[in-house]
Write a protein that holds these residues in place. Structure first.
Motif, mmCIF file in Angstrom:
data_model
loop_
_atom_site.group_PDB
_atom_site.id
_atom_site.type_symbol
_atom_site.label_atom_id
_atom_site.label_comp_id
_atom_site.label_asym_id
_atom_site.label_seq_id
_atom_site.Cartn_x
_atom_site.Cartn_y
_atom_site.Cartn_z
ATOM 1 N N GLN A 162 1.007 -1.038 0.039
ATOM 2 C CA GLN A 162 -0.048 0.123 0.049
ATOM 3 C C GLN A 162 0.986 1.156 0.023
ATOM 4 O O GLN A 162 1.887 1.543 1.005
ATOM 5 C CB GLN A 162 -0.790 0.072 1.204
ATOM 6 C CG GLN A 162 -2.157 -0.902 1.277
ATOM 7 C CD GLN A 162 -3.067 -0.695 0.259
ATOM 8 O OE1 GLN A 162 -3.377 0.544 -0.076
ATOM 9 N NE2 GLN A 162 -3.479 -1.368 -0.584
ATOM 10 N N ILE A 163 0.602 2.153 -0.996
ATOM 11 C CA ILE A 163 1.299 3.468 -0.969
ATOM 12 C C ILE A 163 0.323 4.378 -0.815
ATOM 13 O O ILE A 163 -0.503 4.789 -1.710
ATOM 14 C CB ILE A 163 2.210 3.602 -2.402
ATOM 15 C CG1 ILE A 163 3.210 2.796 -2.507
ATOM 16 C CG2 ILE A 163 2.785 4.942 -2.354
ATOM 17 C CD1 ILE A 163 4.107 2.623 -3.693
ATOM 18 N N SER A 164 0.504 5.000 0.199
ATOM 19 C CA SER A 164 -0.713 6.044 0.744
ATOM 20 C C SER A 164 -0.693 7.250 0.257
ATOM 21 O O SER A 164 -1.563 8.266 -0.036
ATOM 22 C CB SER A 164 -0.987 5.804 2.242
ATOM 23 O OG SER A 164 0.440 6.452 2.918
ATOM 24 N N LYS A 165 0.683 7.795 -0.026
ATOM 25 C CA LYS A 165 0.723 9.188 -0.264
ATOM 26 C C LYS A 165 0.505 9.393 -1.937
ATOM 27 O O LYS A 165 0.878 8.681 -2.693
ATOM 28 C CB LYS A 165 2.140 9.532 -0.020
ATOM 29 C CG LYS A 165 2.603 9.294 1.236
ATOM 30 C CD LYS A 165 1.766 10.246 2.422
ATOM 31 C CE LYS A 165 2.400 10.288 3.830
ATOM 32 N NZ LYS A 165 2.354 9.102 4.505
ATOM 33 N N GLN A 166 -0.430 10.322 -2.323
ATOM 34 C CA GLN A 166 -0.835 10.888 -3.454
ATOM 35 C C GLN A 166 0.347 11.702 -4.301
ATOM 36 O O GLN A 166 0.775 11.566 -5.306
ATOM 37 C CB GLN A 166 -1.866 11.544 -3.545
ATOM 38 C CG GLN A 166 -3.085 10.485 -3.286
ATOM 39 C CD GLN A 166 -3.445 9.429 -4.405
ATOM 40 O OE1 GLN A 166 -3.103 9.545 -5.358
ATOM 41 N NE2 GLN A 166 -4.202 8.580 -3.889
ATOM 42 N N ALA A 171 5.317 10.155 -1.819
ATOM 43 C CA ALA A 171 5.375 8.949 -2.411
ATOM 44 C C ALA A 171 6.730 8.286 -2.535
ATOM 45 O O ALA A 171 7.027 7.133 -2.321
ATOM 46 C CB ALA A 171 4.454 8.823 -3.625
ATOM 47 N N GLY A 191 2.285 -1.743 -6.057
ATOM 48 C CA GLY A 191 1.688 -0.826 -5.228
ATOM 49 C C GLY A 191 1.787 0.575 -5.923
ATOM 50 O O GLY A 191 0.740 1.145 -5.760
ATOM 51 N N ASP A 194 -1.154 0.589 -8.438
ATOM 52 C CA ASP A 194 -2.473 0.740 -7.707
ATOM 53 C C ASP A 194 -2.545 2.046 -7.092
ATOM 54 O O ASP A 194 -3.859 2.477 -7.289
ATOM 55 C CB ASP A 194 -2.394 -0.359 -6.541
ATOM 56 C CG ASP A 194 -2.470 -1.815 -7.092
ATOM 57 O OD1 ASP A 194 -2.754 -1.853 -8.335
ATOM 58 O OD2 ASP A 194 -2.223 -2.663 -6.246
ATOM 59 N N SER A 195 -1.766 2.651 -6.637
ATOM 60 C CA SER A 195 -1.581 4.268 -6.189
ATOM 61 C C SER A 195 -2.095 5.056 -7.350
ATOM 62 O O SER A 195 -3.053 5.907 -7.088
ATOM 63 C CB SER A 195 -0.498 4.507 -5.489
ATOM 64 O OG SER A 195 -0.312 6.003 -5.467
ATOM 65 N N ARG A 198 -5.903 4.183 -8.477
ATOM 66 C CA ARG A 198 -6.583 5.186 -7.410
ATOM 67 C C ARG A 198 -6.854 6.484 -7.690
ATOM 68 O O ARG A 198 -8.030 7.182 -7.467
ATOM 69 C CB ARG A 198 -6.320 4.849 -5.950
ATOM 70 C CG ARG A 198 -6.331 3.308 -5.498
ATOM 71 C CD ARG A 198 -6.213 3.220 -3.841
ATOM 72 N NE ARG A 198 -5.221 3.954 -3.416
ATOM 73 C CZ ARG A 198 -3.946 3.441 -3.437
ATOM 74 N NH1 ARG A 198 -3.784 2.257 -3.656
ATOM 75 N NH2 ARG A 198 -2.919 3.939 -2.689
ATOM 76 N N ARG A 199 -5.778 7.161 -8.051
ATOM 77 C CA ARG A 199 -5.654 8.561 -8.137
ATOM 78 C C ARG A 199 -6.619 8.698 -9.510
ATOM 79 O O ARG A 199 -7.293 9.880 -9.398
ATOM 80 C CB ARG A 199 -4.308 9.317 -8.557
ATOM 81 C CG ARG A 199 -4.315 10.402 -8.930
ATOM 82 C CD ARG A 199 -4.563 11.563 -7.921
ATOM 83 N NE ARG A 199 -4.338 12.929 -8.370
ATOM 84 C CZ ARG A 199 -4.723 14.049 -7.708
ATOM 85 N NH1 ARG A 199 -5.253 13.801 -6.388
ATOM 86 N NH2 ARG A 199 -4.600 15.036 -8.040
#
Length: 262
Positions: A162-166, A171, A191, A194-195, A198-199
């Protein structure tokens, strides 16, 4: 035979498409941007003429420019926004598509099309590199790999991290921490994709997800990104019969033909 040109000068690449009066594509080119928009346009135009088997001094009946550097090119008849040109290019080849995601080097655009191919709505991310080709560039530099290696590694992952930072800056720090914690390269790569997916999905939701959906721009060749988007959209991405990276230039060339007849 009159020739019509579409010239798409982006932040990282320049594209040219030459067509005839019957909308047949005569020649195309994709080059790296360098030494300013004019130099990039000249080089792309020369290569498109080479592919068409035509002399470089062949007259062009009408030229439309688009993209990041569209207003800084000489000897054009008109400039049109890349949103309109990508919509036109995609609709020409895939009229069933109603959602276009264009991922450029410095921005990302989500375009909603009517069934007739007109732009119904759009969202554009041009203030942040998240969800753009620049984000991928940052990640490949951190991981010391090529774009192809990053995509292929992501496809092999069984446990994407999981990479949470946009934000690409934060990131980047997050990815460096994952590397230092010995997280497998494949899982970090997955990850990252996937990041980005999501963006992009957040932008898509603002205009509405209407099937069919397709990708344009250089990142449309990234099979791992396509897979990540198909997973989050729960539907397959529509395939374009020509290089997705030239769709803006195709649309510009089609506008050139149409407007020359007005």
């Amino acid at each position: 035979m009159p020739i019509y040109a579409g010239c798409d000068i982006g932040s990282t690449t320049g594209k040219v498409v030459l067509i005839d009066e019957n909308e047949n594509i005569l020649g195309t080119s994709v080059v790296r941007s360098s030494h300013g928009p004019q130099a990039t346009a000249d080089r792309a135009m020369a290569l498109a003429f080479d592919e068409a088997g035509l002399p470089h001094d062949t007259p062009i009946a009408y030229t439309v420019s688009t993209g990041y550097g569209r207003t800084n090119i000489k000897n054009i008849n008109e400039d049109i926004s890349e949103i309109s040109c990508h919509a036109r290019g995609v609709h020409h080849f895939a009229p069933q598509v109603q959602t276009v995601i264009d991922i450029g080097g410095q921005d990302c655009k989500v375009i909603s099309l009517s069934k007739s191919g007109r732009v119904a709505d759009f969202q554009m991310n041009d203030k942040c590199s998240a969800g753009t080709g620049r984000f991928f560039e940052v990640m490949t530099r951190v991981l010391d790999c090529s774009f192809e290696e990053l995509a292929q590694a992501a496809l092999k992952s069984t446990h994407p991290c999981q990479i949470s930072k946009q934000c690409s800056v934060f990131a980047e720090s997050e990815v460096i921490s994952l590397v230092n914690n010995n997280v497998p390269f494949e899982d970090i790569s997955a990850g990252i994709h996937d990041s980005i997916a999501r963006r992009i999905n957040g932008m898509v939701m603002k205009v509405g997800l209407t099937p069919e959906v397709t990708l344009t721009g250089g990142c449309a060749r990234n099979v791992a990104l396509i897979k990540a988007l198909e997973t989050i959209f729960k539907m397959p991405m529509a395939h374009l019969p020509r290089d997705p990276q030239i769709m803006g230039a195709v649309g510009a060339a089609l506008y050139a033909l149409e407007h020359s007849q007005q």
